[in-house]
Motif scaffolding. Structure first.
Motif, mmCIF file in Angstrom:
data_model
loop_
_atom_site.group_PDB
_atom_site.id
_atom_site.type_symbol
_atom_site.label_atom_id
_atom_site.label_comp_id
_atom_site.label_asym_id
_atom_site.label_seq_id
_atom_site.Cartn_x
_atom_site.Cartn_y
_atom_site.Cartn_z
ATOM 1 N N CYS A 4 0.854 -1.189 0.000
ATOM 2 C CA CYS A 4 0.000 0.000 0.000
ATOM 3 C C CYS A 4 0.897 1.248 0.000
ATOM 4 C CB CYS A 4 -0.922 -0.003 1.218
ATOM 5 S SG CYS A 4 -1.809 1.555 1.422
ATOM 6 N N CYS A 25 0.168 3.261 3.597
ATOM 7 C CA CYS A 25 0.549 2.767 4.935
ATOM 8 C C CYS A 25 1.616 1.681 4.878
ATOM 9 C CB CYS A 25 -0.684 2.273 5.684
ATOM 10 S SG CYS A 25 -1.355 0.726 5.038
ATOM 11 N N CYS A 82 -7.379 -0.233 0.461
ATOM 12 C CA CYS A 82 -6.564 -0.830 1.520
ATOM 13 C C CYS A 82 -7.444 -1.000 2.762
ATOM 14 C CB CYS A 82 -5.364 0.062 1.841
ATOM 15 S SG CYS A 82 -4.428 -0.497 3.284
ATOM 16 N N CYS A 132 -5.751 1.219 5.891
ATOM 17 C CA CYS A 132 -5.767 2.688 5.991
ATOM 18 C C CYS A 132 -6.808 3.335 5.074
ATOM 19 C CB CYS A 132 -4.377 3.247 5.678
ATOM 20 S SG CYS A 132 -3.964 3.166 3.921
ATOM 21 N N HIS A 174 -6.846 3.545 1.923
ATOM 22 C CA HIS A 174 -6.302 4.162 0.702
ATOM 23 C C HIS A 174 -7.015 3.594 -0.529
ATOM 24 C CE1 HIS A 174 -3.403 5.721 -2.187
ATOM 25 N NE2 HIS A 174 -3.298 4.511 -2.689
HETATM 26 ZN ZN LIG Z 1 -2.884 1.248 3.405
#
Ligand SMILES: [Zn+2]
Length: 245
Positions: free
Chosen positions: A17, A20, A36, A39, A41
């Motif tokens: 990722c 993170c 993700c 986090c 994302h």
């Molecule tokens: Zn992430």
């Protein structure tokens, strides 16, 4: 740890990722709509994946290629077509940043115009997902002219509804032309949307730039966007807005 990371990356079944640094199984990431789960994302995705996420299964029909576009058109950084979202018909234009940074050249401009004309003629709403580094600078003035050309096509649409869903990243002449001229402006979380990049602005103004100043969240706060929509809610949100028209 770094050895494990290298092995995981080479393996091809795992992805790191960028937000993170968590190592995620590609299959799991795909099941989670390329978000993700640590986090939140939102990964950049292809037009094909985007269609799979928002359209009714098998409903996407590509816009027929214009003979004058030739082979070049197939390689462009935008996929255009007609589809249905939760049973509501619309025209779709989905840009792919992985293709030459989603840059807008003559062929892409022509496709956007044809898409807008198709939307106007059929009266069905248009939804565009921009993802672009801006105008294709290698095409010089012809690239820049696509800004004018797409804005004129947008102007011709008049009462036909138009929704933009900004994805990460959208910048340059695409932000500054057709993308920002929709009736409803949505964005994915944390998408970077702007004209010039932060480094260019910083070196021109010779001052520090506040953190996240081109993030969708900042733009929403400053009135540029109407709403930020999580990828998981995108289909429902588009269905909600398409219901209006
Ligand atoms: Zn992430």
């Amino acid at each position: 740890m770094s050895e494990i990371l290298d092995i995981a990356k080479k393996d091809g079944r795992w992805v790191e990722c960028p937000s993170c640094s968590e190592i995620i199984l590609k299959k799991k990431l795909e099941e989670n709509l390329w978000i993700c789960n640590h986090c939140d994302h939102h990964f950049r995705i292809s037009a094909k994946d985007r269609v799979g996420i928002i359209c009714d299964e098998g409903s996407f029909v590509p816009l027929e290629a214009d003979e004058s576009e030739g082979m070049e058109a197939d390689e462009e950084a935008i996929s255009c077509g007609k589809a249905s979202i939760d049973g509501r018909g619309c025209w779709l234009g989905i840009m792919d940043f992985s293709h030459k940074g989603g840059t807008m050249g003559v062929a892409l401009g022509r496709k956007v115009v044809r898409l807008m004309d198709a939307s106007r003629e059929s009266g069905l709403p248009l939804v565009i997902f921009p993802a672009s580094g801006g105008v294709r600078i290698q095409e010089g003035i012809w690239g820049l002219l696509q800004m004018l050309r797409t804005v004129h096509a947008r102007d011709r649409m008049k009462g036909t509804p138009f929704i933009t869903v900004f994805t990460d990243p959208t910048s340059g002449g695409v932000t500054a032309s057709f993308a920002a001229l929709a009736d409803i402006l949505l964005a994915e979380p944390k998408a970077r949307i702007g004209f010039a990049g932060p480094r260019v602005i910083q070196s021109t103004l010779n001052c520090a730039i506040p953190q996240g100043f081109q993030d969708a969240e900042t733009l929403l706060k400053n009135g540029f966007l109407d709403r930020i929509v999580h990828r998981r809610d995108l289909r429902d949100t588009l269905s909600f807005f398409l219901k209006w028209f």
